[in-house]
Write an enzyme that holds these catalytic residues in place. Structure first.
Site, short mmCIF file in Angstrom:
data_model
loop_
_atom_site.label_atom_id
_atom_site.label_comp_id
_atom_site.label_asym_id
_atom_site.label_seq_id
_atom_site.Cartn_x
_atom_site.Cartn_y
_atom_site.Cartn_z
N HIS A 1 0.82 -1.22 0.00
CA HIS A 1 0.00 0.00 0.00
C HIS A 1 0.85 1.27 0.00
O HIS A 1 0.43 2.31 0.51
CB HIS A 1 -0.94 0.03 1.22
N SER B 1 13.14 20.47 -17.15
CA SER B 1 11.89 21.21 -17.38
C SER B 1 12.22 22.43 -18.22
O SER B 1 13.28 23.04 -18.05
CB SER B 1 11.31 21.63 -16.03
N LYS C 1 14.77 21.28 -12.19
CA LYS C 1 14.13 19.98 -12.33
C LYS C 1 14.99 18.94 -13.05
O LYS C 1 15.61 19.23 -14.06
CB LYS C 1 12.81 20.11 -13.10
N GLU D 1 8.68 7.37 -16.53
CA GLU D 1 7.30 7.82 -16.78
C GLU D 1 6.82 7.33 -18.14
O GLU D 1 5.66 6.93 -18.31
CB GLU D 1 7.22 9.35 -16.70
#
Ligand code: ARG
Length: 468
Positions: free
Chosen positions: A162, A283, A289, A296
């Site tokens: 979880h 970014s 970033k 992803e």
């Protein structure tokens, strides 16, 4: 309709008018099925060998055809422009170019063959050939995971359920989980190769060719084990493509789950993993970033692979026997899945082998609560039923949460009030190392179990290397 007409087609004998441009746009598939050129040429050569036996071609004609087909493939691969706007699909395009190059002899190669058995053969060959590429990529990733597990076998980390800290594990245990699921993914391709080993050629349009040849020789020539038993089955069914693309989608789903973990692990909040710059991106606005885009994209592409499988399944279901043009829709999703999965496997492999694993952070983030189960187990060993032990430890953990301390930090007196006799001794016993080493049951995270897993993984790779 007359202004936008196409040249007469190879199948155009019975037609008075040519195809409307809109129909051309719907029908033509060369722009994607050129992917099959190698298999198409292999298939045609094998078929022509059969036609020598049927006395349709002489050995010297076979020789001329074979050389010309090989030259077409070579030209295609070196970028020579071969096709024109009248070429409907790769099968007709190759035959047209062949006939232009060697004359009427080229018109003989389609004897006893239909595009229906031709395309089923080419497509099956394509999937068989690509299975080996996928198997190689799977094994490369598995071998990276095994190396990482061997190199870091005794590094500890929190194990999760979880996305909450659950129990201490060795990092190598996590990596080996990835290894073993990928091994089942691997076996789906072995199963595919074992099951889909029959040659469709010789099935003709649907009823079988009227020009007999020894199909088993043609089968061997193309790496199939045997000729298909039934011509309708051979040209109608696309279960092979469903199985192949679902096996790819399953690999995609496996990769996506690990990619999701690695995205999390790359955050400041986890800090377990630093991907190499080569597998990250920045970014356009925020200079600080460094994003785990590789992971992803792997996660995101799993959706595309499932989509490909779903679109294929939807096109095939309910299609009447034997061949209908719906079946032309079988190829693009499969081609896309093959290209995608090969990239995903390579990126996952390279990203993991170049990553920095922050073992200190993994260790620092381990919360004492990871040992709650071990405390309950110790109480069981001292004679308590498990449910009572679970209750006592649950009470301590709840109490600790109220006091904003770890349950191991509660005074011995609180433990004793809760029903634990020898609090001090137990506290001394409890440690992350103690916890993992209590789990040397086969398949557990203990170091002896890890050694067994590593041995198993080594022998799997050794056996599979002989087949891949
Ligand atoms: N391009 C077609 C396909 O991929 C070839 C088969 C056409 N066959 C036919 N009977 N019209 O399915």
């Amino acid at each position: 309709m007359s202004s936008k007409i196409q040249n007469k087609k190879m199948w155009g004998g019975r037609f008075d008018s040519n195809m409307a441009q809109s129909m051309v746009d719907l029908s033509f598939s060369l722009h994607f099925d050129a992917e099959l050129i190698e298999e198409d040429i292999q298939g045609s050569i094998a078929h022509c060998k059969g036609l020598v036996e049927s006395k349709i071609l002489s050995p010297s004609e076979l020789n001329t055809i074979q050389n010309a087909l090989k030259a077409i493939l070579k030209d295609y691969q070196s970028g020579v422009s071969l096709w024109n706007s009248s070429d409907e699909d790769i099968h007709m395009a190759v035959e047209r170019v062949l006939t232009e190059r060697i004359g009427d002899l080229g018109k003989k190669i389609h004897t006893g063959r239909s595009r229906n058995d031709q395309v089923a053969t080419d497509f099956k060959l394509y999937m068989r050939n690509r299975s080996y590429e996928i198997l190689k990529a799977l094994n490369a990733l598995k071998s990276t995971l095994l190396d990482l597990a061997k190199n870091h076998r005794s590094k500890l980390m929190p194990g999760y359920t979880h996305v909450q800290q659950a129990q201490p594990i060795y990092f190598s245990h996590y990596l080996l989980a990835f290894f073993f699921v990928l091994d089942r993914d691997t076996h789906r391709f072995f199963n595919f190769l074992d099951l889909h080993h029959e040659l469709p050629l010789g099935s003709g349009a649907m009823a079988g060719s009227a020009f007999p040849y020894q199909r088993d020789l043609v089968a061997k020539e193309l790496g199939f084990k045997a000729p298909s038993h039934n011509s309708i089955d051979a040209i109608s069914h696309r279960d092979m493509a469903l199985e192949f693309s679902s096996s790819i989608a399953i690999v995609g789903s496996t990769l996506s789950r690990y990619a999701e973990d690695f995205v999390n692990w790359s955050t400041t909040e986890f800090g377990f993993l630093t991907l190499h710059d080569a597998f990250s991106s920045g970014s356009s606005m925020m200079p600080q970033k460094k994003n785990p885009d590789s992971m992803e994209l792997i996660r995101g592409k799993a959706g595309r692979l499932l989509g490909n499988y779903t679109s294929l399944f939807t096109a095939v279901k309910g299609a009447p026997l034997s061949y209908s043009r719906d079946l032309q829709e079988d190829k693009e999703p499969v081609f896309d899945s093959v290209k995608t999965i090969l990239v995903l496997l390579n990126v996952m492999n390279e990203a993991l082998s170049s990553a920095t694993w922050n073992f200190e952070t993994m260790h620092q983030k381990m919360l004492p609560a990871l040992l709650a189960t071990d405390l309950a187990d110790l109480l069981v060993e001292s004679g308590l039923p498990f449910r009572d032990a679970h209750h006592i430890v649950g009470h301590l953990v709840g109490e600790a949460a109220k006091q904003r301390v770890e349950f191991t930090e509660l005074p011995d007196s609180v433990w004793e009030e809760a029903g634990i006799q020898n609090a001090k001794a137990i506290k001394n016993t409890l440690s992350f190392e103690f916890s993992v080493e209590k789990r040397n049951i086969q398949g557990g995270t203990g170091s002896k179990s890890i050694e067994q897993q590593i041995k198993k993984a080594e022998s799997i790779l050794e056996i599979e290397a002989r087949r891949v």
